[in-house]
Write a protein that holds these residues in place. Structure first.
Motif, PDB file in Angstrom:
ATOM      1  N   MET A   1      30.113 -72.157  20.647  1.00  0.00           N
ATOM      2  CA  MET A   1      29.080 -71.670  19.726  1.00  0.00           C
ATOM      3  C   MET A   1      29.714 -71.046  18.488  1.00  0.00           C
ATOM      4  N   ALA A   2      30.784 -70.303  18.695  1.00  0.00           N
ATOM      5  CA  ALA A   2      31.423 -69.605  17.578  1.00  0.00           C
ATOM      6  C   ALA A   2      31.998 -70.569  16.538  1.00  0.00           C
ATOM      7  N   SER A   3      32.242 -71.806  16.924  1.00  0.00           N
ATOM      8  CA  SER A   3      32.787 -72.777  15.970  1.00  0.00           C
ATOM      9  C   SER A   3      31.689 -73.455  15.150  1.00  0.00           C
ATOM     10  N   SER A   4      30.435 -73.099  15.404  1.00  0.00           N
ATOM     11  CA  SER A   4      29.300 -73.677  14.677  1.00  0.00           C
ATOM     12  C   SER A   4      28.568 -72.597  13.903  1.00  0.00           C
ATOM     13  N   ASP A   5      28.052 -72.983  12.750  1.00  0.00           N
ATOM     14  CA  ASP A   5      27.202 -72.050  12.004  1.00  0.00           C
ATOM     15  C   ASP A   5      25.824 -72.654  11.745  1.00  0.00           C
ATOM     16  N   ALA A   6      25.484 -73.692  12.514  1.00  0.00           N
ATOM     17  CA  ALA A   6      24.161 -74.320  12.426  1.00  0.00           C
ATOM     18  C   ALA A   6      23.912 -75.083  13.723  1.00  0.00           C
ATOM     19  N   LEU A   7      22.638 -75.264  14.045  1.00  0.00           N
ATOM     20  CA  LEU A   7      22.237 -76.080  15.190  1.00  0.00           C
ATOM     21  C   LEU A   7      21.386 -77.238  14.705  1.00  0.00           C
TER      22      LEU A   7
ATOM     23  N   THR B   1      13.751 -80.416  22.517  1.00  0.00           N
ATOM     24  CA  THR B   1      14.652 -79.288  22.763  1.00  0.00           C
ATOM     25  C   THR B   1      14.231 -78.079  21.940  1.00  0.00           C
ATOM     26  N   TYR B   2      13.858 -78.297  20.687  1.00  0.00           N
ATOM     27  CA  TYR B   2      13.373 -77.198  19.856  1.00  0.00           C
ATOM     28  C   TYR B   2      12.195 -76.497  20.540  1.00  0.00           C
ATOM     29  N   GLU B   3      11.217 -77.266  20.999  1.00  0.00           N
ATOM     30  CA  GLU B   3      10.034 -76.666  21.627  1.00  0.00           C
ATOM     31  C   GLU B   3      10.388 -75.900  22.898  1.00  0.00           C
ATOM     32  N   GLU B   4      11.347 -76.406  23.665  1.00  0.00           N
ATOM     33  CA  GLU B   4      11.782 -75.692  24.873  1.00  0.00           C
ATOM     34  C   GLU B   4      12.490 -74.384  24.511  1.00  0.00           C
ATOM     35  N   LEU B   5      13.370 -74.437  23.519  1.00  0.00           N
ATOM     36  CA  LEU B   5      14.131 -73.247  23.140  1.00  0.00           C
ATOM     37  C   LEU B   5      13.257 -72.188  22.473  1.00  0.00           C
TER      38      LEU B   5
ATOM     39  N   LYS C   1      18.721 -73.548  11.982  1.00  0.00           N
ATOM     40  CA  LYS C   1      18.373 -74.606  12.923  1.00  0.00           C
ATOM     41  C   LYS C   1      17.698 -75.738  12.150  1.00  0.00           C
ATOM     42  N   TYR C   2      18.175 -76.962  12.365  1.00  0.00           N
ATOM     43  CA  TYR C   2      17.607 -78.149  11.733  1.00  0.00           C
ATOM     44  C   TYR C   2      16.968 -78.975  12.842  1.00  0.00           C
ATOM     45  N   VAL C   3      15.668 -79.205  12.719  1.00  0.00           N
ATOM     46  CA  VAL C   3      14.896 -79.860  13.775  1.00  0.00           C
ATOM     47  C   VAL C   3      14.500 -81.256  13.299  1.00  0.00           C
ATOM     48  N   VAL C   4      14.984 -82.269  13.996  1.00  0.00           N
ATOM     49  CA  VAL C   4      14.667 -83.650  13.646  1.00  0.00           C
ATOM     50  C   VAL C   4      13.371 -84.026  14.361  1.00  0.00           C
ATOM     51  N   SER C   5      12.334 -84.289  13.562  1.00  0.00           N
ATOM     52  CA  SER C   5      11.031 -84.627  14.137  1.00  0.00           C
ATOM     53  C   SER C   5      10.157 -85.323  13.108  1.00  0.00           C
ATOM     54  N   THR C   6       9.449 -86.331  13.571  1.00  0.00           N
ATOM     55  CA  THR C   6       8.460 -86.977  12.709  1.00  0.00           C
ATOM     56  C   THR C   6       7.053 -86.500  13.052  1.00  0.00           C
ATOM     57  N   THR C   7       6.926 -85.651  14.064  1.00  0.00           N
ATOM     58  CA  THR C   7       5.593 -85.186  14.476  1.00  0.00           C
ATOM     59  C   THR C   7       5.334 -83.715  14.192  1.00  0.00           C
ATOM     60  N   LEU C   8       6.360 -82.890  14.158  1.00  0.00           N
ATOM     61  CA  LEU C   8       6.156 -81.471  13.855  1.00  0.00           C
ATOM     62  C   LEU C   8       5.807 -81.305  12.381  1.00  0.00           C
TER      63      LEU C   8
ATOM     64  N   ILE D   1      28.406 -78.055  13.216  1.00  0.00           N
ATOM     65  CA  ILE D   1      26.983 -78.127  13.517  1.00  0.00           C
ATOM     66  C   ILE D   1      26.883 -78.480  15.000  1.00  0.00           C
ATOM     67  N   GLY D   2      26.299 -77.588  15.782  1.00  0.00           N
ATOM     68  CA  GLY D   2      26.202 -77.803  17.216  1.00  0.00           C
ATOM     69  C   GLY D   2      24.884 -78.432  17.623  1.00  0.00           C
ATOM     70  N   ILE D   3      24.929 -79.154  18.719  1.00  0.00           N
ATOM     71  CA  ILE D   3      23.730 -79.729  19.322  1.00  0.00           C
ATOM     72  C   ILE D   3      23.754 -79.364  20.795  1.00  0.00           C
ATOM     73  N   VAL D   4      22.606 -78.951  21.322  1.00  0.00           N
ATOM     74  CA  VAL D   4      22.416 -78.799  22.758  1.00  0.00           C
ATOM     75  C   VAL D   4      21.185 -79.611  23.123  1.00  0.00           C
ATOM     76  N   GLY D   5      21.178 -80.146  24.349  1.00  0.00           N
ATOM     77  CA  GLY D   5      20.048 -80.977  24.735  1.00  0.00           C
ATOM     78  C   GLY D   5      19.905 -82.136  23.770  1.00  0.00           C
ATOM     79  N   SER D   6      18.646 -82.450  23.425  1.00  0.00           N
ATOM     80  CA  SER D   6      18.367 -83.416  22.350  1.00  0.00           C
ATOM     81  C   SER D   6      19.000 -84.780  22.605  1.00  0.00           C
ATOM     82  N   GLY D   7      18.821 -85.312  23.807  1.00  0.00           N
ATOM     83  CA  GLY D   7      19.450 -86.572  24.189  1.00  0.00           C
ATOM     84  C   GLY D   7      19.150 -87.727  23.254  1.00  0.00           C
ATOM     85  N   THR D   8      17.900 -87.881  22.843  1.00  0.00           N
ATOM     86  CA  THR D   8      17.545 -88.977  21.934  1.00  0.00           C
ATOM     87  C   THR D   8      18.278 -88.830  20.616  1.00  0.00           C
TER      88      THR D   8
END
Length: 189
Positions: free
Chosen positions: A39-45, A51-55, A77-84, A114-121
């Motif tokens: 986490m410390a090596s990232s300054d963005a997610l 995953t955003y909705e769960e977090l 946090k950058y959220v990739v979504s075409t529906t939100l 830039i880190g990613i957790v979850g977000s398999g797609t």
């Protein structure tokens, strides 16, 4: 250029769904420290919508004396979504247009990883786009049998190079991979 690093908890059979239900049994101080260093090596997610909705349903109410809460609640946090249509979590921005172009532009900006957790797609798409720089797969020593897998419906074949591995006392193995370079990429260097 910023690196995009996906850190994923998976079972031995590749299930990534609901790690909060099965991964805590394997948590150790050493594994927590390794995750904190990541986490410390990232300054963005970078997050997918699910995953955003769960977090966002959990982390904003957690106190800042929890280092994970402090990080995740304050980092951009950058959220990739075409529906939100709107994101309510502190420091969140929607990427709704051409995700490949917008994420490539994000990588070009100044900053740390830039880190990613979850977000398999999202992870699978970034791998296909050639934008994912590194995977950290924390493989847990259990077989779940069913659940959403990290590499479901994989598009093209992607070769990876193992660049690091670490075994924890709990039996979790952390494997760090980078996409293998093509002959063309190696010639450009």
């Amino acid at each position: 250029m910023r690196k995009i690093v996906a850190t994923e908890s998976v079972s031995l059979d590749g299930v990534m769904e609901s790690p909060e239900e099965w991964s805590p049994a394997y948590s150790t101080q050493e594994l927590d420290e390794a995750n904190a260093a990541g986490m410390a090596s990232s300054d963005a997610l970078l997050l997918g919508r699910v995953t955003y909705e769960e977090l966002v349903a959990f982390w904003p109410t957690q106190p800042d004396d929890n280092p994970i809460a402090k990080f995740i609640n304050n980092v951009p946090k950058y959220v990739v979504s075409t529906t939100l249509e709107d994101v309510e979590w502190n420091n969140s921005t929607i990427i709704a247009g051409n995700a490949e172009e917008e994420i490539d532009e994000l990588k070009q900006q100044d900053g740390d990883g830039i880190g990613i957790v979850g977000s398999g797609t999202l992870v699978r798409s970034l791998l296909d786009y050639g934008l994912l720089d590194e995977f950290v797969l924390n493989v847990h020593p259990l077989v779940l049998g069913d659940g959403k897998r990290l590499f479901e419906d994989v598009g093209e074949r992607n070769a990876l190079n193992l660049v690091d591995s670490k075994t924890f006392d709990s039996g979790v193995i952390s494997l760090t991979y980078q996409p293998a370079k093509t002959d063309v990429e190696e010639a450009d260097e």
